[in-house]
Design an enzyme around this catalytic site. Structure first.
Site, PDB file in Angstrom:
ATOM      1  N   GLU A 208       0.896  -1.094  -0.061  1.00 15.29           N
ATOM      2  CA  GLU A 208       0.009   0.132   0.022  1.00 15.29           C
ATOM      3  C   GLU A 208       0.866   1.313   0.048  1.00 15.29           C
ATOM      4  O   GLU A 208       0.345   2.430   0.160  1.00 15.29           O
ATOM      5  CB  GLU A 208      -0.936   0.057   1.083  1.00 15.29           C
ATOM      6  CG  GLU A 208      -1.926  -1.207   1.072  1.00 15.29           C
ATOM      7  CD  GLU A 208      -2.891  -1.354   2.191  1.00 15.29           C
ATOM      8  OE1 GLU A 208      -2.780  -0.503   3.004  1.00 15.29           O
ATOM      9  OE2 GLU A 208      -3.614  -2.066   2.234  1.00 15.29           O
ATOM     10  N   LYS A 341     -15.530  -1.746   2.826  1.00 14.23           N
ATOM     11  CA  LYS A 341     -14.948  -2.133   1.790  1.00 14.23           C
ATOM     12  C   LYS A 341     -16.113  -2.814   0.715  1.00 14.23           C
ATOM     13  O   LYS A 341     -16.237  -3.934   1.204  1.00 14.23           O
ATOM     14  CB  LYS A 341     -13.873  -3.046   2.294  1.00 14.23           C
ATOM     15  CG  LYS A 341     -12.676  -2.678   2.836  1.00 14.23           C
ATOM     16  CD  LYS A 341     -11.719  -3.775   3.489  1.00 14.23           C
ATOM     17  CE  LYS A 341     -10.398  -3.115   4.141  1.00 14.23           C
ATOM     18  NZ  LYS A 341      -9.757  -4.369   4.696  1.00 14.23           N
TER      19      LYS A 341
END
Length: 429
Positions: A208, A341
């Site tokens: 990330e 999510k």
């Protein structure tokens, strides 16, 4: 002209070089909506199923040709001829056809890509920015810019190092615009690189975009971030707060929390909750995600009792963007925030259900990326269009992360939506 005339999907690559699915929804007018499904590394056991082929001769078994075929055949047949403006009806048709609790027939990656592509097409057909179209779906009249939760130091499943906690993040809360908050975060990110370099530590980045150095402990990770904040000239605790994603399910074994990077230290649920409370007392931490295992509801209850009125306690693996599971959390007073999510649930409609259920019950909402991302920036529009308040989309490098930040800059320019900073958080407002 809003009628869907074609739906197509293809296999593309995500930010980790693994296949994922991209879908196009084409309207009678010629408008095309396009969206991609992201993919997670540390996943909750109750997430909707991401359909993979399992054919080891292609992409090491991670191909998504079955999901692509499901879009090009079953979903195509279901939705072609329908109005793209009926988002709820489109999503419900896919849910009903799938007929499983976890979308294992069609694949949540297939349903999500189509659901989001339909929203993109509908927004374009109405000549609206996507965030405004999403706002209109639920009558959201107030738009806000989200506080970014920036993952600048990685451990756990997101990095190959000795740090157990998965994400160490900064939240620039003491600013009056998203653009200024983003600048502050970027400056701290670059300062952290120099702090690590001076100590002879690795400055390679994880999935990330956060650094992944071999540090001796979780507390050392916090310390180097505080040094970076100070070096940049900002004040930890007022300008910038810290946030953790423990991803505790990754180190929960046989009823114990085991920190391998710290000499295999072992904790019971209450002991680990107390350990986290100690970190909160010592450092300017405003948010902890997945502080305990997704199945440890008793431990979560204790954690909420000692920290729930002080900081944000975010359920990711705990709630998996599922309104039914979130309702249990609300009923049992577990956590006070939900990570959103959309690939955990598989449609935009169900995602919005989870967001607005949380908001109605005083839970904060954090819109999140996955570790396997694409250039798709839909989550930026989702964060603004629902006035979610926060967004978690990685570090300040890698275009798969930065694309979301850049989209938020464009949106802020368009809307002049307010950046609420500290007011978004429990314990700070």
């Amino acid at each position: 002209m809003s009628q869907i005339v074609d739906i197509r999907a293809r296999e593309i690559l995500d930010s980790r070089g693994n296949p994922t699915i991209e879908a196009d929804v084409i309207l009678e007018s010629g408008v095309v909506g396009r969206a991609c499904a992201p993919s997670g590394a540390s996943t909750g056991s109750r997430e909707a199923l991401e359909l993979r082929d399992g054919d080891k001769s292609r992409y090491l078994g991670k191909g998504v040709r079955t999901a692509v075929q499901n879009v090009n055949s079953s979903i195509h047949e279901l939705l072609v001829g329908q109005s793209v403006f009926e988002q709820k009806a489109l999503d419900e048709k896919m849910i009903a056809f799938d007929g499983t609790e976890n979308k294992s027939k069609l694949g949540a990656n297939a349903t999500l890509a189509v659901s989001l592509a339909a929203a993109h097409a509908a927004a374009a057909e109405q000549k609206l920015p996507l965030f405004q179209y999403i706002a209109n779906l639920r009558g959201q009249t107030t738009l806000t810019m989200p506080v970014p939760m920036m993952n600048i130091l990685n451990g756990g499943a997101h990095a190959d190092n000795t740090v157990d906690i998965q994400e160490f993040m900064i939240e620039p809360v003491g600013f009056t615009s998203f653009a200024e908050a983003l600048r502050a975060g970027a400056e701290v990110f670059h300062s952290l690189k120099s702090v690590l370099k001076k100590q002879g530590l690795n400055t390679a980045v994880g999935d990330e975009g956060g650094f992944a150095p071999n540090l001796r402990s979780n507390e050392e990770a916090i310390t180097v971030i505080l040094q970076a904040i100070e070096q940049t000239g900002y004040k930890a605790g007022s300008d910038i707060m810290l946030a953790l994603d423990c991803a505790s399910s990754e180190f929960y074994k046989n009823g114990q929390y085991i920190l391998e990077g710290e000499g295999n230290k072992s904790f019971t649920s209450n002991q680990f909750a107390d350990y986290l409370a100690g970190l909160v007392k010592q450092y300017p931490i405003i948010s902890i995600e997945d502080g305990l295992d997704e199945s440890d509801w008793e431990g979560w209850s204790y954690l909420t009792s000692i920290l729930g009125d002080k900081i944000q306690l975010v359920g990711d693996d705990l709630f998996v963007t599922n309104p039914k599971i979130l309702q249990r959390g609300i009923d049992e007073k577990v956590g006070n925030s939900i990570l959103i999510k959309y690939n955990q649930i598989g449609t935009l409609t169900e995602t919005l259900d989870a967001i607005y259920l949380a908001k109605a019950n005083g839970y904060t909402t954090v819109i999140s990326h996955r570790s396997g991302e694409t250039e798709d920036s839909t989550i930026a529009d989702l964060a603004v269009g629902t006035a979610a308040g926060q967004i978690k989309t990685g570090s300040l490098c890698r275009s798969d992360r930065v694309s979301k930040y850049n989209q938020l800059l464009r949106i802020e320019e368009l809307t002049k939506a307010v950046y609420r900073g500290k007011a978004e958080f429990k314990g700070l407002n």
